[in-house]
Write an enzyme that holds these catalytic residues in place. Structure first.
Site, PDB file in Angstrom:
ATOM      1  N   CYS A  27     -36.995   9.296 -50.712  1.00 49.67           N
ATOM      2  CA  CYS A  27     -37.286  10.731 -50.792  1.00 49.67           C
ATOM      3  C   CYS A  27     -36.024  11.530 -51.056  1.00 49.67           C
ATOM      4  O   CYS A  27     -35.528  12.245 -50.183  1.00 49.67           O
ATOM      5  CB  CYS A  27     -37.942  11.181 -49.496  1.00 49.67           C
ATOM      6  N   GLU A  28     -35.487  11.381 -52.236  1.00 51.09           N
ATOM      7  CA  GLU A  28     -34.281  12.098 -52.675  1.00 51.09           C
ATOM      8  C   GLU A  28     -34.356  12.193 -54.182  1.00 51.09           C
ATOM      9  O   GLU A  28     -34.641  11.184 -54.853  1.00 51.09           O
ATOM     10  CB  GLU A  28     -33.013  11.271 -52.384  1.00 51.09           C
TER      11      GLU A  28
END
Ligand code: LLP
Length: 444
Positions: free
Chosen positions: A371-372
Site C-alpha cells: 500500500c504505497e
C-alpha cells in the site's frame, strides 16, 4: 556445472521468436519456450516453491569471482566478498569455499560469516558506526582487520581492545574525495558524505592510531561508491590512496595491506562496466608503476559477484489498464525488491514463458501489492502478459533479498540456489508465524 548456451534467437512452443538469453545474465537462457537458470526450469521451480522466489546461479557467482581471481593471478591478494550484497549462508559458503574472505558491517553479519565457515583472519569489519559490543564480539572472534572510519572510533576500539587484553588490527578508511559518478545515495568517496577519514586528516589519524597501545596499524582502505561503471574514478582514488601510503610510511608507520573496497557495477540496463580482470589489469599497472604491485592487496566486491547471478520470479496477479497508466500487479513488491522504490533503480523484467506474437501496444507499470505509490518494480514496460504468467525480475542477486523487509507483514521470499541441474532451497519462505515469534500480546 552445466549451462546450455544459445547464441541465436530460438522459437517458443508457439513459434514466436524469443531472445536467447537475458542480457548480463550469463547463466539464464531461454530453451523450449521457457526460461532456465543453468539446467533448471524456472517454471518448475516456481511451481515447486511458489512466488516470489529468488533463484540464483552458483556458476554465475563463481564465474564472476573467477574474473577477479584471473585479474589478481600471481599477486598477493585477498578478495573479501561484501556480504551485505547478499548474505544467505549458502552464498557465503560458495565464496568462502572458493577462497574468499568476507567484508562485514555488523555483529549480525559476523555471526553469519562464522556460521558459513570463514577463516576469521579473512574477515574485515567495515562501517561507520560499530558499537562497543560489536567491536568486542569481533575482537574475540579474531577477525583480520577493523576498517575504522573516524578518530572517535579509533579511541573506542582502543579502549575495548585494552579491556579485553587484546590489540585490534586496524586500517583507516580514507575518503579520497573523488567522484565515482554513480547514484548520489551509493556514492561514498566525496567529502560531503559520512564515510571515511578526510584525505587531509588521514596522516594525523594514522599518527594517532600508531600511538594507541590497544591498536595495531595494519592497512589502509577506501571505498568510493557502488555501481561504478568506469575505470577513471578507481585510478583517481588509487593515486590518492597511494599518495597517503607514501606519506604514512614516510612518517615511519608501515602499511602492510592496501584495500581498494568494492563498487564495480553490473549491467542492469545497457551499462557497460569494465570486466573485473580488465579493471584490475589497469589498476595493477598503476600499482606496479608506483612500486606497490607486490603489496598485500585487498578488495571488497559485493554487487559484481552476485548481482547478475540472481532473478526474482513473480506471478502476474491482475492487469489493470487505465486511462493514464496501465498497471500490472504482481506478487513481488518493494519489500522484496526495494531498489526501484529507494533509488529509482532499473531492473529488467522478462517473461518466464514468452507468449507468441508481439506485445500489444500497451506499456505496463509493474507494481506490487504493498500500500504505497512507491511500490513499483518497473515503469512503462512493454510486456505481452496475462494474469497467471510468471515474470523474472533481473539483476536481483545483489541488494534485494538482503534489503528485503516485512512491510505489510509480508513474509520474505524463498531462495533457491541452482548448480547445474540441481536446485537447493537455501532459505524457506517466511511465514506470518515466523514474523510473530518475537512479539508479545498484551495480557487480557
Ligand atoms: N565495501 C564497503 C565499505 C561498502 O560500503 C560497500 C557497499 C561495499 C564494499 C560493496 O560495494 P559493491 O561492490 O557491492 O558496490 N544498496 C545499494 C548499494 C549500497 C552499497 C553499500 N556499500 C544498492 O542497492 O545499489
Amino acid at each position: 556445472m552445466t549451462s546450455v548456451p544459445h547464441s541465436a534467437p530460438i522459437s517458443t512452443a508457439h513459434g514466436a521468436p524469443t531472445p536467447a538469453s537475458v542480457p548480463g545474465h550469463p547463466h539464464c537462457h531461454y530453451r523450449d519456450g521457457e526460461l532456465w537458470v543453468e539446467a533448471v526450469s524456472v517454471t518448475a521451480l516456481a511451481r515447486a516453491h511458489g512466488t516470489p522466489l529468488f533463484v540464483y546461479s552458483q556458476a554465475a557467482m563463481l564465474q564472476a569471482l573467477a574474473a577477479y581471481q584471473r585479474g589478481f593471478a600471481g599477486r598477493n591478494a585477498t578478495i573479501c566478498y561484501a556480504m551485505k550484497a547478499n548474505s544467505a549462508l549458502a552464498i557465503l559458503q560458495t565464496f568462502v569455499r572458493a577462497g574468499c574472505g568476507l567484508d562485514i558491517v555488523s555483529g549480525g553479519e559476523l555471526v553469519r560469516a562464522l556460521r558459513a565457515g570463514v577463516d576469521p583472519a579473512k574477515v574485515i569489519f567495515s562501517g561507520v558506526g560499530k558499537t562497543r559490543t560489536e567491536m568486542a564480539q569481533a575482537l574475540r572472534a579474531g577477525i583480520g582487520c577493523f576498517n575504522v572510519e573516524s578518530l572517535a572510533e579509533l579511541d573506542v576500539l582502543n579502549e575495548v581492545a585494552l579491556s579485553l587484553g587484546l590489540r585490534a588490527p586496524v586500517s583507516l578508511r580514507v575518503n579520497p574525495d573523488v567522484d565515482a559518478r554513480t547514484h548520489p545515495y551509493i556514492s561514498t568517496g566525496l567529502k560531503d558524505n559520512k564515510f571515511g577519514v578526510a584525505h587531509d586528516q588521514a596522516l594525523a589519524a594514522y599518527r594517532h592510531a600508531a600511538g594507541l597501545p590497544g591498536l595495531q596499524v595494519r592497512g589502509i582502505d577506501c571505498h568510493i561508491g557502488s555501481q561504478i561503471t568506469e575505470v577513471a574514478p578507481y585510478l583517481d582514488a588509487m593515486d590518492r590512496v597511494l599518495d597517503l601510503v607514501d606519506a604514512i610510511e614516510g612518517a615511519g608507520i608501515p602499511i602492510s595491506h592496501i584495500d581498494f573496497g568494492g563498487g564495480l557495477g553490473i549491467q542492469y540496463h545497457g551499462e557497460t562496466p569494465p570486466a573485473a580482470d580488465a579493471l584490475w589489469q589497469q589498476l595493477l599497472a598503476r600499482l606496479d608503476a608506483r612500486g606497490y604491485g607486490q603489496r598485500h592487496l585487498m578488495i571488497e566486491p559485493g554487487r559484481s559477484l552476485v548481482g547478475n547471478a540472481g532473478i526474482c520470479v513473480t506471478e502476474a496477479l491482475y492487469l489493470k489498464p487505465g486511462e493514464e497508466k496501465n498497471f500490472l500487479i504482481v506478487d513481488a513488491a518493494m519489500n522484496d525488491l526495494p531498489r526501484p522504490a529507494m533509488y529509482e533503480a532499473y531492473h529488467a523484467i522478462v517473461p518466464v514463458q514468452p507468449r507468441a506474437g508481439q506485445a500489444p501496444g500497451k506499456l505496463w507499470d509493474v507494481v506490487g501489492p504493498v500500500c504505497e505509490s512507491g511500490d513499483w518494480l518497473g515503469r512503462d514496460r512493454s510486456l505481452n502478459v496475462q494474469a497467471g504468467d510468471l515474470l523474472a525480475v533481473c539483476s536481483a542477486g545483489a541488494y534485494c533479498m538482503s534489503m528485503a523487509s516485512n512491510y505489510n507483514t509480508r513474509g520474505r521470499a524463498a531462495e533457491v540456489l541452482v548448480s547445474g541441474d540441481e536446485a537447493v532451497v537455501i532459505r524457506q519462505r517466511e511465514t506470518a508465524e515466523d514474523q510473530l515469534l518475537k512479539e508479545q500480546t498484551l495480557p487480557d
